[in-house]
Every structure is written in C-alpha cells, then in structure tokens.
Design an enzyme around this catalytic site. Structure first.
Site, PDB file in Angstrom:
ATOM      1  N   LYS A 152     -16.353  21.602  10.008  1.00 21.58           N
ATOM      2  CA  LYS A 152     -17.175  22.211   8.949  1.00 21.58           C
ATOM      3  C   LYS A 152     -18.658  22.242   9.345  1.00 21.58           C
ATOM      4  O   LYS A 152     -19.525  21.707   8.658  1.00 21.58           O
ATOM      5  CB  LYS A 152     -17.013  21.467   7.617  1.00 21.58           C
ATOM      6  CG  LYS A 152     -15.633  21.614   6.994  1.00 21.58           C
ATOM      7  CD  LYS A 152     -15.600  21.093   5.568  1.00 21.58           C
ATOM      8  CE  LYS A 152     -14.250  21.244   4.923  1.00 21.58           C
ATOM      9  NZ  LYS A 152     -13.207  20.362   5.470  1.00 21.58           N
ATOM     10  N   ALA A 154     -22.408  23.398   9.664  1.00 23.45           N
ATOM     11  CA  ALA A 154     -23.188  23.982   8.558  1.00 23.45           C
ATOM     12  C   ALA A 154     -24.674  24.056   8.891  1.00 23.45           C
ATOM     13  O   ALA A 154     -25.499  24.028   7.989  1.00 23.45           O
ATOM     14  CB  ALA A 154     -22.979  23.162   7.290  1.00 23.45           C
ATOM     15  N   ASP A 155     -25.024  24.169  10.194  1.00 22.25           N
ATOM     16  CA  ASP A 155     -26.448  24.166  10.555  1.00 22.25           C
ATOM     17  C   ASP A 155     -26.823  25.503  11.210  1.00 22.25           C
ATOM     18  O   ASP A 155     -25.999  26.417  11.287  1.00 22.25           O
ATOM     19  CB  ASP A 155     -26.721  22.977  11.498  1.00 22.25           C
ATOM     20  CG  ASP A 155     -28.115  22.391  11.281  1.00 22.25           C
ATOM     21  OD1 ASP A 155     -29.067  23.179  11.118  1.00 22.25           O
ATOM     22  OD2 ASP A 155     -28.248  21.158  11.295  1.00 22.25           O
TER      23      ASP A 155
END
Ligand SMILES: O=C(O)c1cc(=O)[nH]c(=O)n1[C@@H]1O[C@H](COP(=O)(O)O)[C@@H](O)[C@H]1O
Length: 322
Positions: A152, A154-155
C-alpha cells in the site's frame, strides 16, 4: 448490452440491479424496482437526498472465463496470473498476516496447494531475512502460486521508487504484484513503474477499501479507475469491493476483494466481511482475499483453505455460466 444500476449515497452502494434496463431519471428506476420486486427498499423521500447517482454498464469480462481473458490480455503479468487461476482452479488469495518467519512459511506451505496468490505484509515479520524470501519463492514454484506484497505505497513517485526497489525488503525483487493508494496522484504509478515494469511486475490500485468509513469512494474511486486506464502496461487491477471496469470502455482489470469470511461479519476494528459468493457473483470480484478466516485460532489451515478455495471457485463457475 447489460446494464446494472448502482445507487450511491455518499459512496455506499445501496442497490444493484442485475436486469437489463436503461432509465432517464432516478424516479423511473425506483418505479422499476417496485414493479419487479413489489417494493422499493428505501423510502422514496431518501431518493432525492442521494448525493450522486450513476448508471454503469457492467463489464463483459464478468462472463468470460479467466482463460478467455488471459488469451487477449495485453499485460504479461495479468496474463500469467489469469492463466494460473484457471490452471489451478483457484481464485483464492490468502493474506498471511503473521509476525514470525516460521509461522509465515508454515502457513504458506499449508495453503500453497489451494491458492493462486499469497499475500504478505513483509514489514510485520519480526525476523525477516533474505532466506524468508528465498523460501517463499521456492514455495511459490513448488505449489504454483504468485506473490503479492500488500505494501500500500502512498508517497510521491521518487520515494515509492526507493521503497519498492531498495531497503532491506527489496520488494520488487521478489513480489510479482504490489499495490498503492492513488491519493498522491499519478506520479506514484510512474515511480513504481520505473522499477516494476522492467521486471514484468504488476500493480493494483486501491480503488475502494473494505473497512467501515473508508474515504475511497465516489469521485476518488472514479479518478483512481481513470488513472489505471492511463497505465494499463503496469496496472493490472484494483483492490475493490466490486467490478470497476465497464463494457464500453474496453480493457480488463482484475478485481481483488478483501473482507471475505464464511463465518463472521466483522472483526471489531472496522473490517467488514462478505461471503465469496457475494463478492464474486453479486459484486463481480475476481479474487477473494482471505486472512484470519483461514488461520485464526483453533482453525485447521488446510481444511479452511480448501473450504474457501471451493467456495470461491464455485462462485466463479456460477458467474461465468450465467
Ligand atoms: O489491500 C488489501 O489487501 C486490503 C484492502 C482493504 O481494503 N481491506 C483489507 O482488509 N485488505 C487486506 O486484506 C487482509 C484481510 O485480512 P482478514 O481480515 O484477516 O481476512 C489484510 O491483510 C488487509 O491488510
């Protein structure tokens, strides 16, 4: 063309209609429901309060077999995975969320014969080392399954590139599939793609989540699907609660759905469960992701893996026969 109506109230799917019908206005649809089922399950006054309303054409991929989809799929990773599912007669992914190497390998060995995909959270393993990865890869060859690291990401693109390819886990070197949130914008896909595409890896976007109160709904979900469409060389599908692709838009995205249990409705921490049949037949998911339902306390892991494999596969057969 088959139409399915999805009524969305703040992102919550209220009603899905499997029959063929187009409507010019929501009122017409409510009337249709009354005629078909004898009642409309929601007060008509609620109707006008619905914040958004969409009529989506359902994907023809729903009725195709995994083999038929593999035969025309342009993405090598998706093709390999679809072929594997049919060959193995399994659409079960087991999420092995345990914190010790021994336990992870033990469960992977036991569920191996029944799964198409082993899902890991590698950063929760206390005694992670390269030998764990080597042994997981050996098990994936022995039992014919692929590996999905549920990272996951997310950056921003540059950071996820480093997280995916470097550090102690070197995820891209062993995970066939990984996933990311779309919240940072399209650069996250471009960054991951730079590392993953040369290795023939595949990416899933989190278009929706199974947890109560998830913010991945409505316009966010739609924008996520649009992003995936622009990166079909690398994005092979979605983590989602229902089918995301529509017939008239082409393409084929594999939908993997977590939040699956045959026994319980939730976990007390926001997780929401549905059955494999609800996921595969009613919502059009391709892969059922099951974690604690298989290796929770007092469970016989092999028996549960077989039980979920059979339930998932029967649901798939029911769907393609329709
Ligand atoms: O990306 C995921 O796999 C995921 C997304 C989501 O919306 N909900 C969700 O539960 N998951 C993962 O799916 C697994 C579900 O585990 P169980 O609730 O034990 O079946 C966990 O590994 C979660 O991290």
């Amino acid at each position: 063309m088959t139409f399915s109506a999805v009524f969305v109230n703040g992102g919550r799917v209220l009603v899905e209609l499997p029959w063929q019908k187009t409507f010019s206005k929501p009122g017409g649809m409510a009337q249709m429901i009354e005629e078909k089922d004898g009642h409309f399950p929601y007060p008509f006054s609620r109707w006008t309060a619905f914040r958004s309303f969409s009529l989506t054409t359902m994907s023809s991929n729903l009725r195709k077999t995994y083999t038929e989809r593999a035969a025309v799929h342009p993405n090598p990773c998706a093709r390999t995975f679809l072929e594997l599912m049919e060959r193995k007669r399994s659409n079960l992914s087991v999420a092995v969320d345990v914190t010790s190497k021994t336990e992870l390998l033990e469960i992977a060995g036991k569920v191996g014969p029944y799964i198409c995909l082993l899902k890991t959270h590698i950063d929760i393993v206390n005694d992670f080392d390269q030998d764990l990865v080597d042994q997981l890869k050996a098990l994936s060859k022995k039992h014919d399954f692929m590996i999905f690291e549920d990272r996951k990401f997310a950056d921003i693109g540059n950071t996820v590139k480093l997280q995916y390819g470097f550090g102690i886990y070197r995820i891209a070197s062993w995970a066939d599939i990984t996933n990311c949130h779309s919240v940072p914008g399209e650069g996250i896909i471009s960054g991951l793609k730079e590392i993953g595409l040369p290795l023939n890896r595949g990416l899933l976007l989190l278009a929706e989540m199974s947890s109560a109160g998830s913010l991945a709904t409505g316009a966010y979900t739609a924008a996520t699907v649009a992003m995936a469409r622009r990166h079909q060389d690398f994005v092979i599908g979605f983590i989602a609660m229902r089918r995301m692709d529509a017939e008239d838009e082409g393409g084929d995205f594999i939908v993997m759905t977590p939040g699956v249990s045959l026994d319980v409705a939730g976990d007390g921490l926001g997780q929401q469960y549905r059955t494999p049949r609800e996921v595969v037949v009613e919502s059009g998911g391709d892969v059922v992701i099951v974690g604690r339902g298989i290796y929770g306390k007092g469970k016989n892991v092999e028996e549960q893996a077989k039980r979920y494999r059979d339930a998932g596969w029967e649901a798939y057969l029911e769907r393609v026969r329709r």
